[in-house]
Design a protein around this motif. Sequence first.
Motif, PDB file in Angstrom:
ATOM      1  N   ASN A   1       0.862  -1.183   0.000  1.00 26.78           N
ATOM      2  CA  ASN A   1       0.000   0.000   0.000  1.00 26.78           C
ATOM      3  C   ASN A   1       0.896   1.229   0.000  1.00 26.78           C
ATOM      4  N   VAL A   2       0.647   2.141  -0.928  1.00 27.52           N
ATOM      5  CA  VAL A   2       1.432   3.373  -1.019  1.00 27.52           C
ATOM      6  C   VAL A   2       0.490   4.563  -0.923  1.00 27.52           C
ATOM      7  N   GLU A   3       0.891   5.566  -0.137  1.00 24.44           N
ATOM      8  CA  GLU A   3       0.144   6.814  -0.048  1.00 24.44           C
ATOM      9  C   GLU A   3       1.050   7.957  -0.474  1.00 24.44           C
ATOM     10  N   LEU A   4       0.563   8.780  -1.382  1.00 28.74           N
ATOM     11  CA  LEU A   4       1.256  10.000  -1.784  1.00 28.74           C
ATOM     12  C   LEU A   4       0.579  11.173  -1.086  1.00 28.74           C
ATOM     13  N   HIS A   5       1.330  11.895  -0.276  1.00 25.18           N
ATOM     14  CA  HIS A   5       0.798  13.036   0.467  1.00 25.18           C
ATOM     15  C   HIS A   5       1.295  14.318  -0.195  1.00 25.18           C
ATOM     16  N   THR A   6       0.396  15.255  -0.403  1.00 31.44           N
ATOM     17  CA  THR A   6       0.793  16.567  -0.912  1.00 31.44           C
ATOM     18  C   THR A   6       0.593  17.656   0.139  1.00 31.44           C
ATOM     19  N   THR A   7       0.020  17.301   1.281  1.00 33.87           N
ATOM     20  CA  THR A   7      -0.157  18.224   2.399  1.00 33.87           C
ATOM     21  C   THR A   7      -0.059  17.431   3.698  1.00 33.87           C
ATOM     22  N   ILE A   8       0.059  18.144   4.822  1.00 37.61           N
ATOM     23  CA  ILE A   8      -0.166  17.535   6.134  1.00 37.61           C
ATOM     24  C   ILE A   8      -1.489  18.088   6.618  1.00 37.61           C
ATOM     25  N   GLY A   9      -2.447  17.223   6.875  1.00 38.33           N
ATOM     26  CA  GLY A   9      -3.777  17.688   7.236  1.00 38.33           C
ATOM     27  C   GLY A   9      -3.850  18.229   8.647  1.00 38.33           C
ATOM     28  N   GLY A  10      -4.029  19.540   8.776  1.00 39.85           N
ATOM     29  CA  GLY A  10      -4.310  20.136  10.065  1.00 39.85           C
ATOM     30  C   GLY A  10      -5.808  20.340  10.227  1.00 39.85           C
ATOM     31  N   PHE A  11      -6.236  20.707  11.431  1.00 43.23           N
ATOM     32  CA  PHE A  11      -7.649  20.950  11.682  1.00 43.23           C
ATOM     33  C   PHE A  11      -8.034  22.403  11.406  1.00 43.23           C
ATOM     34  N   SER A  12      -7.081  23.240  11.094  1.00 44.07           N
ATOM     35  CA  SER A  12      -7.359  24.644  10.794  1.00 44.07           C
ATOM     36  C   SER A  12      -6.360  25.107   9.743  1.00 44.07           C
ATOM     37  N   GLU A  13      -6.662  26.233   9.094  1.00 37.47           N
ATOM     38  CA  GLU A  13      -5.745  26.758   8.088  1.00 37.47           C
ATOM     39  C   GLU A  13      -4.411  27.144   8.715  1.00 37.47           C
ATOM     40  N   LYS A  14      -4.457  27.636   9.941  1.00 38.44           N
ATOM     41  CA  LYS A  14      -3.223  27.987  10.646  1.00 38.44           C
ATOM     42  C   LYS A  14      -2.354  26.747  10.849  1.00 38.44           C
ATOM     43  N   GLN A  15      -2.963  25.653  11.290  1.00 35.26           N
ATOM     44  CA  GLN A  15      -2.212  24.424  11.491  1.00 35.26           C
ATOM     45  C   GLN A  15      -1.641  23.902  10.175  1.00 35.26           C
ATOM     46  N   LYS A  16      -2.433  23.936   9.119  1.00 38.32           N
ATOM     47  CA  LYS A  16      -1.961  23.452   7.819  1.00 38.32           C
ATOM     48  C   LYS A  16      -0.753  24.246   7.342  1.00 38.32           C
ATOM     49  N   LYS A  17      -0.792  25.569   7.536  1.00 42.67           N
ATOM     50  CA  LYS A  17       0.313  26.415   7.099  1.00 42.67           C
ATOM     51  C   LYS A  17       1.580  26.117   7.898  1.00 42.67           C
ATOM     52  N   LEU A  18       1.428  25.990   9.223  1.00 47.33           N
ATOM     53  CA  LEU A  18       2.584  25.702  10.066  1.00 47.33           C
ATOM     54  C   LEU A  18       3.177  24.331   9.756  1.00 47.33           C
ATOM     55  N   LEU A  19       2.312  23.336   9.551  1.00 54.55           N
ATOM     56  CA  LEU A  19       2.789  21.983   9.271  1.00 54.55           C
ATOM     57  C   LEU A  19       3.460  21.901   7.907  1.00 54.55           C
ATOM     58  N   SER A  20       2.928  22.631   6.937  1.00 54.80           N
ATOM     59  CA  SER A  20       3.533  22.631   5.600  1.00 54.80           C
ATOM     60  C   SER A  20       4.949  23.183   5.632  1.00 54.80           C
TER      61      SER A  20
END
Length: 323
Positions: A155-174
């Motif tokens: 099983n292979v997963e290609l991730h293009t983002t890290i899913g945060g629960f808010s836009e702030k979290q997504k930006k920081l995680l990216s």
Amino acid sequence: MDTKLLACGYYVCDRIAAHINNVKPNTEKNFCDTQSISNFVKAHNLVSIYGCLDDKTSFSSDVSNLILKQMKLDHMCDKISNKFCEKQVPHIVLKGKEFQRFYPNSIVRNSSDIDFYIDEKYVETATNILTDFGFTHEKTNNNNEFEFTKEPVYNVELHTTIGGFSEKQKKLLSSLYQSTNVSDSYRHSLTDTAFYIHAMFHLYKHFVLSGVGVRLFLDLYLTEKNGNIDYGYADRLFKELDIYGFVQTVRRINNVLFENHTANNELSEVIEFVFDSGIFGKATTTRHLNRFNYSTKHTTKFQRFVQKHGISFDSMSRRYPVL
């Protein structure tokens, strides 16, 4: 409180802790029967590491099968990574395979899939590469996560983002994807600090959505123990992500599970929840989130209500966008 479940969980964690810290175990089996211990170990995906250290268990065939499967996954991961380099696709290996380097023996950290991070503009090229290797594109999740499978075990997963629960979290995680070590022009790896932050948020996400078992806590414990982590930077980012209270609780839990610290009644309840969850959790729940001392100030009656009942405001906002 399920005393038998707690006894089995503490016994298994103590045996693993003794192994990785090279000390004598502290606990006895008490009334934990062999079958209950076996069920716990399998539910928490600890068969490889526990089966290798306990000669009295009947896990030999399970361990052999899991180690063979992991060898195949690791080999396939290397093949895909080499092809990505050949086709000039920059990528980062995430999660399971990367945790292996923090374990005393890498092969005992088994995975169920192979995870890569790539920029979205390379998805088509990566998909063609995986198709050439015989993979089938099964689905694309809402957060632009592309899942592929190949018989019998891949099983292979290609991730293009890290899913945060808010836009702030997504930006920081990216931003973590900028903190990499480069082994060549196209094969990158997260720094230990960035990997640690990514892994902690991954644990947090699973805990919030469905619960999560011991193996991910062990992953974080060994990353802290054996990684080269800038805790000043990591803790500052955890505070910006609004999960610092959770992080402190994870560290307290790991001190109990793997350092022989004593848990108070409140922490014991959370540990029981972890033991009961198993590796993938059981059901959507946020009932223990009120134990994690969020730094966010809840000022409205509604915010105080959801916090009192163990529901984080971020989680409610994710489920109900109108908030």
